[in-house]
Write a protein that holds these residues in place. Sequence first.
Motif, PDB file in Angstrom:
ATOM      1  N   VAL A  75     -10.265   2.605  -1.182  1.00 46.34           N
ATOM      2  CA  VAL A  75     -10.586   3.953  -1.663  1.00 46.34           C
ATOM      3  C   VAL A  75      -9.347   4.652  -2.199  1.00 46.34           C
ATOM      4  N   GLU A  76      -8.240   4.568  -1.457  1.00 44.15           N
ATOM      5  CA  GLU A  76      -7.013   5.249  -1.889  1.00 44.15           C
ATOM      6  C   GLU A  76      -6.407   4.600  -3.127  1.00 44.15           C
ATOM      7  N   ARG A  77      -6.469   3.283  -3.215  1.00 46.99           N
ATOM      8  CA  ARG A  77      -5.935   2.612  -4.397  1.00 46.99           C
ATOM      9  C   ARG A  77      -6.754   2.971  -5.639  1.00 46.99           C
ATOM     10  N   GLU A  78      -8.070   3.043  -5.479  1.00 47.66           N
ATOM     11  CA  GLU A  78      -8.902   3.434  -6.611  1.00 47.66           C
ATOM     12  C   GLU A  78      -8.579   4.862  -7.057  1.00 47.66           C
ATOM     13  N   ALA A  79      -8.298   5.740  -6.084  1.00 50.03           N
ATOM     14  CA  ALA A  79      -8.015   7.140  -6.405  1.00 50.03           C
ATOM     15  C   ALA A  79      -6.693   7.300  -7.140  1.00 50.03           C
ATOM     16  N   GLU A  80      -5.719   6.450  -6.814  1.00 48.26           N
ATOM     17  CA  GLU A  80      -4.377   6.608  -7.391  1.00 48.26           C
ATOM     18  C   GLU A  80      -4.238   5.939  -8.744  1.00 48.26           C
ATOM     19  N   SER A  81      -5.116   4.971  -9.038  1.00 44.13           N
ATOM     20  CA  SER A  81      -4.854   4.054 -10.139  1.00 44.13           C
ATOM     21  C   SER A  81      -5.601   4.413 -11.416  1.00 44.13           C
ATOM     22  N   SER A  82      -4.956   4.142 -12.557  1.00 42.92           N
ATOM     23  CA  SER A  82      -5.612   4.257 -13.846  1.00 42.92           C
ATOM     24  C   SER A  82      -6.471   3.031 -14.138  1.00 42.92           C
ATOM     25  N   SER A  83      -6.392   2.014 -13.254  1.00 44.32           N
ATOM     26  CA  SER A  83      -7.202   0.794 -13.382  1.00 44.32           C
ATOM     27  C   SER A  83      -7.940   0.554 -12.074  1.00 44.32           C
ATOM     28  N   SER A  84      -8.785   1.510 -11.672  1.00 37.88           N
ATOM     29  CA  SER A  84      -9.371   1.492 -10.332  1.00 37.88           C
ATOM     30  C   SER A  84     -10.276   0.296 -10.097  1.00 37.88           C
ATOM     31  N   ASP A  85     -10.876  -0.261 -11.167  1.00 35.70           N
ATOM     32  CA  ASP A  85     -11.764  -1.401 -10.987  1.00 35.70           C
ATOM     33  C   ASP A  85     -11.033  -2.618 -10.456  1.00 35.70           C
ATOM     34  N   VAL A  86      -9.722  -2.708 -10.683  1.00 28.15           N
ATOM     35  CA  VAL A  86      -8.924  -3.824 -10.164  1.00 28.15           C
ATOM     36  C   VAL A  86      -9.025  -3.878  -8.647  1.00 28.15           C
ATOM     37  N   TYR A  87      -8.919  -2.719  -7.996  1.00 22.34           N
ATOM     38  CA  TYR A  87      -8.915  -2.670  -6.540  1.00 22.34           C
ATOM     39  C   TYR A  87     -10.311  -2.861  -5.965  1.00 22.34           C
ATOM     40  N   SER A  88     -11.322  -2.361  -6.662  1.00 17.62           N
ATOM     41  CA  SER A  88     -12.696  -2.572  -6.229  1.00 17.62           C
ATOM     42  C   SER A  88     -13.040  -4.053  -6.251  1.00 17.62           C
ATOM     43  N   THR A  89     -12.589  -4.729  -7.305  1.00 18.25           N
ATOM     44  CA  THR A  89     -12.891  -6.155  -7.459  1.00 18.25           C
ATOM     45  C   THR A  89     -12.198  -6.997  -6.398  1.00 18.25           C
ATOM     46  N   VAL A  90     -10.928  -6.723  -6.120  1.00 16.67           N
ATOM     47  CA  VAL A  90     -10.193  -7.557  -5.175  1.00 16.67           C
ATOM     48  C   VAL A  90     -10.694  -7.362  -3.752  1.00 16.67           C
ATOM     49  N   TYR A  91     -11.216  -6.182  -3.437  1.00 13.42           N
ATOM     50  CA  TYR A  91     -11.744  -5.937  -2.084  1.00 13.42           C
ATOM     51  C   TYR A  91     -12.944  -6.834  -1.798  1.00 13.42           C
ATOM     52  N   THR A  92     -13.782  -7.065  -2.820  1.00 11.71           N
ATOM     53  CA  THR A  92     -15.000  -7.857  -2.615  1.00 11.71           C
ATOM     54  C   THR A  92     -14.840  -9.324  -3.000  1.00 11.71           C
ATOM     55  N   ALA A  93     -13.712  -9.680  -3.607  1.00 13.07           N
ATOM     56  CA  ALA A  93     -13.528 -11.053  -4.083  1.00 13.07           C
ATOM     57  C   ALA A  93     -13.311 -12.034  -2.936  1.00 13.07           C
ATOM     58  N   GLU A  94     -13.555 -13.315  -3.212  1.00 14.91           N
ATOM     59  CA  GLU A  94     -13.269 -14.341  -2.220  1.00 14.91           C
ATOM     60  C   GLU A  94     -11.766 -14.460  -1.986  1.00 14.91           C
ATOM     61  N   ARG A  95     -10.988 -14.372  -3.045  1.00 17.08           N
ATOM     62  CA  ARG A  95      -9.543 -14.550  -2.965  1.00 17.08           C
ATOM     63  C   ARG A  95      -8.870 -13.216  -2.619  1.00 17.08           C
ATOM     64  N   PRO A  96      -8.058 -13.161  -1.565  1.00 15.60           N
ATOM     65  CA  PRO A  96      -7.375 -11.911  -1.224  1.00 15.60           C
ATOM     66  C   PRO A  96      -6.174 -11.668  -2.123  1.00 15.60           C
ATOM     67  N   GLU A  97      -5.714 -10.417  -2.140  1.00 17.20           N
ATOM     68  CA  GLU A  97      -4.460 -10.093  -2.800  1.00 17.20           C
ATOM     69  C   GLU A  97      -3.305 -10.447  -1.867  1.00 17.20           C
ATOM     70  N   LEU A  98      -2.389 -11.266  -2.341  1.00 15.63           N
ATOM     71  CA  LEU A  98      -1.190 -11.637  -1.593  1.00 15.63           C
ATOM     72  C   LEU A  98       0.019 -11.456  -2.497  1.00 15.63           C
ATOM     73  N   PHE A  99       1.080 -10.877  -1.972  1.00 10.38           N
ATOM     74  CA  PHE A  99       2.273 -10.686  -2.794  1.00 10.38           C
ATOM     75  C   PHE A  99       3.527 -10.777  -1.927  1.00 10.38           C
ATOM     76  N   PHE A 100       4.619 -11.142  -2.570  1.00 10.09           N
ATOM     77  CA  PHE A 100       5.901 -11.224  -1.883  1.00 10.09           C
ATOM     78  C   PHE A 100       6.409  -9.817  -1.626  1.00 10.09           C
ATOM     79  N   LYS A 101       6.888  -9.561  -0.397  1.00  6.84           N
ATOM     80  CA  LYS A 101       7.363  -8.226  -0.033  1.00  6.84           C
ATOM     81  C   LYS A 101       8.882  -8.165   0.124  1.00  6.84           C
ATOM     82  N   SER A 102       9.469  -9.105   0.859  1.00  4.61           N
ATOM     83  CA  SER A 102      10.901  -8.992   1.141  1.00  4.61           C
ATOM     84  C   SER A 102      11.459 -10.315   1.640  1.00  4.61           C
TER      85      SER A 102
END
Length: 268
Positions: A75-102
């Motif tokens: 919900v918060e990512r959709e509210a902040e983003s100019s591309s809110s559908d990206v976050y809606s899609t990844v929440y329901t997708a089979e593949r999770p979002e994973l990224f390098f942090k540190s």
Amino acid sequence: MLLTRHASREGIVWCVDGHALPTETTLIDLLQMDAKEMNSLLLESPHERTQDRVAPIEPHQEVWASGVTYLRSRVEREAESSSSDVYSTVYTAERPELFFKSVGWRVVGDGDPIRIRKDSEWNVPEPELTLVINAKGQIIGYTIGNDVSSRSIEGENPLYLPQAKMYDGSCALGPGIVVASAKDIEFLPIEMEIWRGDECIFEDRTDLSQMKRELNELVSFLFREMSFPDGVFLMTGTGIVPAAPFTLEVGDHVIIRIGELTLANKVG
């Protein structure tokens, strides 16, 4: 059992329940073992106590992170983003979002300062259960992670995610590693307070039952095409996000509690 990392006159020492392991023992050594072998070694450990606790990670170990694993985060990512559908899609997708942090040498520990970017006007802490995973892909325990993030930068364009998430002082871990299986940590409570001077300006709580993804599911995707011979830390996403217009300020004090651990950092 609680694993902690300490700076002593002899160098860095790892401890189990406050008692020092042999000085040559590293977390990498432990994470190259099978979980049962590691637990057996820790139960036999003997030595004197030590002080001066530091971040519970070796300098060249990696920290990865998961995104949009809670509905609150979506919900918060959709509210902040100019591309809110990206976050809606990844929440329901089979593949999770994973990224390098540190990388480990950039991680700060309990009591160390975290930072907010000078080129971002909207910055938040993100309290996250952080899995500690051995080279075989087994969850051997957890710690607390603070995935400090620049929401204005990520919201401008999802491709700016590395700049929003990866910078000096943006990753805190600690104060130690609780040795536990995935089953033991499925429903841990997560709490966060933010203090500005003598006033608590934000507090909230959630628990892991609110997470859409299974812990082992996240680990499985992380290990699909990558090996981690030194083990790896995996932040599992946040279910606590201060709503706009809240933003961190220098001097704020962030306190996160998960299970038996408390991680506290001041914004420097």
